[in-house]
Scaffold this motif. Structure first.
Motif, PDB file in Angstrom:
ATOM      1  N   SER A  43       0.820  -1.213   0.000  1.00 37.95           N
ATOM      2  CA  SER A  43       0.000   0.000   0.000  1.00 37.95           C
ATOM      3  C   SER A  43       0.851   1.259   0.000  1.00 37.95           C
ATOM      4  O   SER A  43       0.490   2.256  -0.624  1.00 37.95           O
ATOM      5  CB  SER A  43      -0.926  -0.003   1.226  1.00 37.95           C
ATOM      6  N   LEU A  44       1.981   1.219   0.705  1.00 40.09           N
ATOM      7  CA  LEU A  44       2.859   2.381   0.731  1.00 40.09           C
ATOM      8  C   LEU A  44       3.449   2.643  -0.645  1.00 40.09           C
ATOM      9  O   LEU A  44       3.519   3.791  -1.099  1.00 40.09           O
ATOM     10  CB  LEU A  44       3.974   2.169   1.755  1.00 40.09           C
ATOM     11  N   ILE A  45       3.852   1.574  -1.330  1.00 43.19           N
ATOM     12  CA  ILE A  45       4.436   1.724  -2.666  1.00 43.19           C
ATOM     13  C   ILE A  45       3.395   2.223  -3.661  1.00 43.19           C
ATOM     14  O   ILE A  45       3.607   3.216  -4.367  1.00 43.19           O
ATOM     15  CB  ILE A  45       5.033   0.393  -3.143  1.00 43.19           C
TER      16      ILE A  45
ATOM     17  N   VAL B  20     -13.035   6.087  -6.666  1.00 44.61           N
ATOM     18  CA  VAL B  20     -13.818   4.866  -6.867  1.00 44.61           C
ATOM     19  C   VAL B  20     -13.531   3.846  -5.773  1.00 44.61           C
ATOM     20  O   VAL B  20     -14.449   3.327  -5.123  1.00 44.61           O
ATOM     21  CB  VAL B  20     -13.527   4.255  -8.257  1.00 44.61           C
ATOM     22  N   VAL B  21     -12.246   3.553  -5.542  1.00 43.82           N
ATOM     23  CA  VAL B  21     -11.886   2.489  -4.602  1.00 43.82           C
ATOM     24  C   VAL B  21     -12.275   2.848  -3.175  1.00 43.82           C
ATOM     25  O   VAL B  21     -12.730   1.984  -2.411  1.00 43.82           O
ATOM     26  CB  VAL B  21     -10.377   2.187  -4.705  1.00 43.82           C
TER      27      VAL B  21
ATOM     28  N   VAL C  14      -4.064 -10.134   0.376  1.00 43.72           N
ATOM     29  CA  VAL C  14      -3.057  -9.066   0.396  1.00 43.72           C
ATOM     30  C   VAL C  14      -3.267  -8.117  -0.782  1.00 43.72           C
ATOM     31  O   VAL C  14      -3.214  -6.888  -0.626  1.00 43.72           O
ATOM     32  CB  VAL C  14      -1.631  -9.659   0.359  1.00 43.72           C
ATOM     33  N   LEU C  15      -3.534  -8.680  -1.962  1.00 39.26           N
ATOM     34  CA  LEU C  15      -3.777  -7.845  -3.137  1.00 39.26           C
ATOM     35  C   LEU C  15      -4.984  -6.937  -2.935  1.00 39.26           C
ATOM     36  O   LEU C  15      -4.939  -5.735  -3.249  1.00 39.26           O
ATOM     37  CB  LEU C  15      -3.990  -8.739  -4.367  1.00 39.26           C
TER      38      LEU C  15
ATOM     39  N   ALA D  39      -4.987  -2.840  -2.756  1.00 41.82           N
ATOM     40  CA  ALA D  39      -5.807  -2.032  -3.658  1.00 41.82           C
ATOM     41  C   ALA D  39      -6.669  -1.038  -2.889  1.00 41.82           C
ATOM     42  O   ALA D  39      -6.839   0.114  -3.308  1.00 41.82           O
ATOM     43  CB  ALA D  39      -6.679  -2.940  -4.520  1.00 41.82           C
ATOM     44  N   TYR D  40      -7.201  -1.469  -1.744  1.00 44.46           N
ATOM     45  CA  TYR D  40      -8.089  -0.620  -0.953  1.00 44.46           C
ATOM     46  C   TYR D  40      -7.317   0.399  -0.125  1.00 44.46           C
ATOM     47  O   TYR D  40      -7.599   1.603  -0.162  1.00 44.46           O
ATOM     48  CB  TYR D  40      -8.938  -1.504  -0.043  1.00 44.46           C
ATOM     49  N   THR D  41      -6.318  -0.052   0.606  1.00 45.46           N
ATOM     50  CA  THR D  41      -5.611   0.814   1.551  1.00 45.46           C
ATOM     51  C   THR D  41      -4.777   1.871   0.839  1.00 45.46           C
ATOM     52  O   THR D  41      -4.584   2.975   1.358  1.00 45.46           O
ATOM     53  CB  THR D  41      -4.711  -0.029   2.467  1.00 45.46           C
ATOM     54  N   SER D  42      -4.258   1.551  -0.344  1.00 42.75           N
ATOM     55  CA  SER D  42      -3.407   2.506  -1.059  1.00 42.75           C
ATOM     56  C   SER D  42      -4.150   3.803  -1.382  1.00 42.75           C
ATOM     57  O   SER D  42      -3.524   4.867  -1.475  1.00 42.75           O
ATOM     58  CB  SER D  42      -2.872   1.869  -2.353  1.00 42.75           C
ATOM     59  N   ALA D  43      -5.468   3.739  -1.532  1.00 37.39           N
ATOM     60  CA  ALA D  43      -6.231   4.959  -1.791  1.00 37.39           C
ATOM     61  C   ALA D  43      -6.146   5.909  -0.600  1.00 37.39           C
ATOM     62  O   ALA D  43      -6.032   7.130  -0.763  1.00 37.39           O
ATOM     63  CB  ALA D  43      -7.691   4.609  -2.093  1.00 37.39           C
ATOM     64  N   PHE D  44      -6.166   5.371   0.612  1.00 35.58           N
ATOM     65  CA  PHE D  44      -6.078   6.196   1.816  1.00 35.58           C
ATOM     66  C   PHE D  44      -4.642   6.676   2.047  1.00 35.58           C
ATOM     67  O   PHE D  44      -4.415   7.789   2.519  1.00 35.58           O
ATOM     68  CB  PHE D  44      -6.589   5.410   3.019  1.00 35.58           C
ATOM     69  N   VAL D  45      -3.670   5.822   1.710  1.00 33.84           N
ATOM     70  CA  VAL D  45      -2.267   6.240   1.779  1.00 33.84           C
ATOM     71  C   VAL D  45      -2.032   7.397   0.827  1.00 33.84           C
ATOM     72  O   VAL D  45      -1.355   8.383   1.157  1.00 33.84           O
ATOM     73  CB  VAL D  45      -1.335   5.056   1.446  1.00 33.84           C
ATOM     74  N   CYS D  46      -2.592   7.299  -0.364  1.00 30.70           N
ATOM     75  CA  CYS D  46      -2.442   8.358  -1.364  1.00 30.70           C
ATOM     76  C   CYS D  46      -2.956   9.691  -0.837  1.00 30.70           C
ATOM     77  O   CYS D  46      -2.272  10.720  -0.957  1.00 30.70           O
ATOM     78  CB  CYS D  46      -3.187   7.962  -2.643  1.00 30.70           C
ATOM     79  N   GLU D  47      -4.143   9.692  -0.261  1.00 28.53           N
ATOM     80  CA  GLU D  47      -4.711  10.945   0.219  1.00 28.53           C
ATOM     81  C   GLU D  47      -3.931  11.517   1.400  1.00 28.53           C
ATOM     82  O   GLU D  47      -3.772  12.731   1.524  1.00 28.53           O
ATOM     83  CB  GLU D  47      -6.170  10.725   0.603  1.00 28.53           C
ATOM     84  N   ALA D  48      -3.426  10.636   2.267  1.00 31.10           N
ATOM     85  CA  ALA D  48      -2.595  11.117   3.374  1.00 31.10           C
ATOM     86  C   ALA D  48      -1.325  11.768   2.847  1.00 31.10           C
ATOM     87  O   ALA D  48      -0.924  12.842   3.310  1.00 31.10           O
ATOM     88  CB  ALA D  48      -2.256   9.951   4.308  1.00 31.10           C
TER      89      ALA D  48
END
Length: 221
Positions: A28-30, A56-57, A95-96, A100-109
């Motif tokens: 998710s961090l990557i 979307v996600v 894990v996939l 896919a889900y958590t990376s959206a929140f990492v992105c916004e942070a």
């Protein structure tokens, strides 16, 4: 009092939870960093993709994403991610889905951290001849990461708790074992207390440690 724990691999289930959390957090961090770079990119197509993905996600329930990885990717399309056992296939698919889900929140942070970097620094870097990628890598992201340790810690804690959704596709983590024990044992309150304590033991030290790190590395402006 805790005789009902005999015959159940509680530590093994929580170890699976830890593995889900660690691998999903790394991925998710990557991917979240890549999405954040897209969202501030000067290329309209990349900005559009990043914004569309996040919007979307973020609004799809995690359960739907996890179940889709099993029913859609594996059972329909035959995607096994290189695993050869049913348990490992479900683990990797979970894990996939979590990535896919958590990376959206990492992105916004991260994007909120990027917005805290003074525009003058970016303009000075561009005036020196640095490309967008170099400015992002050398000037913007190092400061952005330091300013969002706290929000990223919250995302990590939420991710740890979200791993319980992996039970929906049969990943043998803590929530799946808890459900099995509740069905077999007449100790609902004690079983719930044991698993609640287990998750507190995982999330509370993480939050305290990353909160301390955030104060140490915070950018002083």
């Amino acid at each position: 009092m805790f005789d009902f724990l005999q015959g159940y691999d509680v530590l093994g289930a929580f170890w699976t939870t830890v593995r889900l959390t660690v691998w999903s957090a790394i991925g998710s961090l990557i991917w979240g960093t890549a999405l954040a770079a897209m969202r501030v990119s000067p290329v309209p197509v990349m900005r559009g993709f990043g914004a569309g993905y996040v919007n979307v996600v973020r609004n799809i329930p995690l359960t739907v994403i996890i179940v889709f990885t099993s029913l859609g990717l594996f059972q329909t399309l035959g995607v096994s991610l290189g695993a050869d056992t049913f348990t490992m296939i479900n683990f990797r698919l979970a894990v996939l889905g979590l990535i896919a889900y958590t990376s959206a929140f990492v992105c916004e942070a991260l994007r909120s951290g990027i917005n805290t970097v003074p525009l003058g620094q970016v303009e000075a870097a561009r005036a020196l001849g640095l490309s967008f990628t170099q400015v992002l890598r050398l000037v913007v992201l190092p400061q952005a990461f330091r300013s969002v340790v706290g929000p990223l810690a919250n995302v990590l804690i939420a991710l740890t708790k979200n791993t319980t959704v992996a039970a929906a596709i049969g990943v043998p983590e803590a929530a799946l074992l808890m459900r099995e024990m509740i069905e077999n044992e007449a100790q609902l309150i004690l079983i719930s207390a044991v698993f609640a304590a287990g998750f507190i033991a995982l999330t509370l030290p993480t939050g305290l440690f990353l909160g301390w790190v955030g104060k140490k590395v915070a950018v002083r402006r």
